[in-house]
Design a protein around this motif. Structure first.
Motif, PDB file in Angstrom:
ATOM      1  N   ILE A 143      21.496  67.079  57.591  1.00 15.85           N
ATOM      2  CA  ILE A 143      20.138  67.613  57.467  1.00 15.85           C
ATOM      3  C   ILE A 143      19.104  66.524  57.705  1.00 15.85           C
ATOM      4  O   ILE A 143      18.036  66.783  58.283  1.00 15.85           O
ATOM      5  CB  ILE A 143      19.953  68.277  56.094  1.00 15.85           C
ATOM      6  CG1 ILE A 143      20.905  69.472  55.950  1.00 15.85           C
ATOM      7  CG2 ILE A 143      18.503  68.734  55.900  1.00 15.85           C
ATOM      8  CD1 ILE A 143      20.682  70.587  56.956  1.00 15.85           C
ATOM      9  N   LYS A 152      12.516  72.052  61.452  1.00 17.78           N
ATOM     10  CA  LYS A 152      12.793  72.759  60.201  1.00 17.78           C
ATOM     11  C   LYS A 152      13.174  74.209  60.494  1.00 17.78           C
ATOM     12  O   LYS A 152      12.401  74.954  61.084  1.00 17.78           O
ATOM     13  CB  LYS A 152      11.574  72.728  59.277  1.00 17.78           C
ATOM     14  CG  LYS A 152      11.832  73.404  57.930  1.00 17.78           C
ATOM     15  CD  LYS A 152      10.619  73.357  57.021  1.00 17.78           C
ATOM     16  CE  LYS A 152      10.920  74.046  55.697  1.00 17.78           C
ATOM     17  NZ  LYS A 152       9.764  74.023  54.776  1.00 17.78           N
ATOM     18  N   LEU A 173      18.828  69.312  52.193  1.00 10.95           N
ATOM     19  CA  LEU A 173      17.600  70.111  52.174  1.00 10.95           C
ATOM     20  C   LEU A 173      16.665  69.628  51.067  1.00 10.95           C
ATOM     21  O   LEU A 173      15.457  69.469  51.271  1.00 10.95           O
ATOM     22  CB  LEU A 173      17.941  71.595  51.970  1.00 10.95           C
ATOM     23  CG  LEU A 173      18.663  72.299  53.122  1.00 10.95           C
ATOM     24  CD1 LEU A 173      19.095  73.704  52.706  1.00 10.95           C
ATOM     25  CD2 LEU A 173      17.780  72.370  54.368  1.00 10.95           C
ATOM     26  N   TRP A 178      12.993  70.382  51.736  1.00 11.56           N
ATOM     27  CA  TRP A 178      13.195  71.703  52.346  1.00 11.56           C
ATOM     28  C   TRP A 178      13.905  72.654  51.377  1.00 11.56           C
ATOM     29  O   TRP A 178      14.735  73.467  51.778  1.00 11.56           O
ATOM     30  CB  TRP A 178      14.036  71.572  53.615  1.00 11.56           C
ATOM     31  CG  TRP A 178      13.299  70.962  54.784  1.00 11.56           C
ATOM     32  CD1 TRP A 178      12.000  70.562  54.833  1.00 11.56           C
ATOM     33  CD2 TRP A 178      13.854  70.692  56.086  1.00 11.56           C
ATOM     34  NE1 TRP A 178      11.699  70.042  56.066  1.00 11.56           N
ATOM     35  CE2 TRP A 178      12.814  70.119  56.861  1.00 11.56           C
ATOM     36  CE3 TRP A 178      15.106  70.865  56.653  1.00 11.56           C
ATOM     37  CZ2 TRP A 178      13.000  69.733  58.183  1.00 11.56           C
ATOM     38  CZ3 TRP A 178      15.306  70.483  57.970  1.00 11.56           C
ATOM     39  CH2 TRP A 178      14.255  69.925  58.734  1.00 11.56           C
ATOM     40  N   GLN A 179      13.557  72.564  50.107  1.00  9.61           N
ATOM     41  CA  GLN A 179      14.207  73.409  49.109  1.00  9.61           C
ATOM     42  C   GLN A 179      14.019  74.898  49.388  1.00  9.61           C
ATOM     43  O   GLN A 179      14.789  75.726  48.903  1.00  9.61           O
ATOM     44  CB  GLN A 179      13.648  73.107  47.708  1.00  9.61           C
ATOM     45  CG  GLN A 179      13.924  71.710  47.207  1.00  9.61           C
ATOM     46  CD  GLN A 179      12.803  70.730  47.537  1.00  9.61           C
ATOM     47  OE1 GLN A 179      12.102  70.887  48.525  1.00  9.61           O
ATOM     48  NE2 GLN A 179      12.638  69.717  46.688  1.00  9.61           N
ATOM     49  N   VAL A 181      14.372  76.389  52.209  1.00 11.47           N
ATOM     50  CA  VAL A 181      15.200  76.874  53.325  1.00 11.47           C
ATOM     51  C   VAL A 181      16.484  77.489  52.769  1.00 11.47           C
ATOM     52  O   VAL A 181      17.295  76.796  52.149  1.00 11.47           O
ATOM     53  CB  VAL A 181      15.539  75.745  54.308  1.00 11.47           C
ATOM     54  CG1 VAL A 181      16.471  76.260  55.410  1.00 11.47           C
ATOM     55  CG2 VAL A 181      14.270  75.160  54.921  1.00 11.47           C
ATOM     56  N   HIS A 232      19.810  77.882  44.286  1.00 12.87           N
ATOM     57  CA  HIS A 232      19.315  77.855  45.659  1.00 12.87           C
ATOM     58  C   HIS A 232      19.566  79.217  46.296  1.00 12.87           C
ATOM     59  O   HIS A 232      20.514  79.916  45.938  1.00 12.87           O
ATOM     60  CB  HIS A 232      20.024  76.758  46.466  1.00 12.87           C
ATOM     61  CG  HIS A 232      19.365  76.427  47.765  1.00 12.87           C
ATOM     62  ND1 HIS A 232      18.426  75.428  47.894  1.00 12.87           N
ATOM     63  CD2 HIS A 232      19.493  76.977  48.998  1.00 12.87           C
ATOM     64  CE1 HIS A 232      18.004  75.374  49.147  1.00 12.87           C
ATOM     65  NE2 HIS A 232      18.649  76.302  49.842  1.00 12.87           N
TER      66      HIS A 232
END
Length: 306
Positions: A143, A152, A173, A178-179, A181, A232
């Motif tokens: 990532i 992204k 992430l 990028w939490q 995503v 998540h």
């Protein structure tokens, strides 16, 4: 320099047209030993080597063991890999090419793993195929590379076996901010231990692995993978062996890269775009797999073509 390479990130024209959206591919099938496993395994081996390990021991039906063998050869450290009886001759051949000692034991990874743990000593480091924070930190570099490229995604599609790649991608992430995503986690019927855990609301163990995607063949996912399913956004999708094999064959035509059915599980979602939901910019982790041959994939496929 890390043992893994920065792999290509490309927008797939064939898959984008099929899926009617932008489909990006992180081509970790092009790692030196054929799969993403080298990221985490290479990092773990380097750390253990720095701590004084003089021998690496692993339990793996293929790709993880191959990554340990590659790392050991590059670092000048001998390697022993314990594999189950289901391991293909091709996998054993590749392990031999890397100079590893190969021990065949048991009918499943769990049994091979039990033997591997008895071989350890203070100077012999055990390299787990999927359940180790060192592995996840290494896998997270996948990532990092996507973030460095400025691409992204709206969602990340990947295959799940024991959960090491899933944990690494989510760690990546998070450390790139990028939490938000989501992840779409693909498995095949008969190897869907992550799906079973999410359905049960707790870790569960499959009675057996019946999928031909043996690289996904962990009867139980690691605890961290399950914990991430609680914190998540992860969508669990299960596809058939037939769909995974079909994706492998079509991907070979589209991108001239041969991958295992374990990787085909994730690719199957891009070839069946209704499984991707409404996401318009999708990253598919082409995790690879070095142990399947075209002949073997054709043999597996033949029973569905009758």
């Amino acid at each position: 320099m890390p043992l893994h390479i920065n792999t290509p990130l490309i927008e797939s024209r064939p898959l984008s047209v099929t899926a009617k959206r932008s489909v990006w591919l992180k081509l970790d099938a092009l790692q030196p030993c054929g799969s993403f496993k080298l990221r985490g395994v290479g990092y773990a081996c380097e750390i253990h080597h720095q701590r004084g390990a003089t021998h690496f021991v692993s339990s793996s039906g293929g790709n993880a063991g191959l990554a340990v063998a590659y790392a050991g050869r590059k670092l000048g450290v001998p390697v022993t890999v314990v594999v189950p009886e289901t391991t293909t001759e091709r996998a054993k051949e590749l392990l031999g090419l890397e100079g590893a000692e190969v021990i065949v034991h048991g009918s499943s990874w769990q049994e091979a793993n039990q033997l591997a743990l008895t071989l350890l000593s203070p100077t012999k480091a055990f390299i787990h195929p999927f359940d180790d924070p060192l592995l996840w930190t290494g896998h997270a570099t996948l990532i990092d590379e996507v973030a460095q490229a400025g691409q992204k995604p709206d969602a990340v599609v990947l295959s799940v076996g024991g959960g090491g790649l899933l944990c690494g991608v989510i760690e990546g992430l998070m450390r790139n901010g990028w939490q938000d995503v989501p992840v779409i986690a693909a498995e095949t019927e008969g190897a869907a231990s992550f799906h079973a855990a999410t359905e049960a609301g707790q870790l569960v163990e499959l009675d057996r692995i019946s999928s031909i995607a043996t690289s996904l063949g962990a009867k139980r996912i690691c605890e961290q993978a399950y914990q991430y399913s609680q914190t998540h956004s992860i969508q669990s999708v299960v596809v058939t062996d037939q769909a995974a094999l079909k994706a492998c064959k079509q991907f070979l035509v589209d991108h001239r890269v041969l991958v295992e059915p374990a990787c085909g599980a994730a690719l199957a979602l891009a070839y069946e775009p209704h499984l991707l939901g409404e996401y318009q910019n999708v990253l598919v982790v082409v995790c690879g797999g070095a142990t399947a041959t075209l002949e073997q994939i054709e043999q597996w496929s033949s029973k569905y073509d009758r």
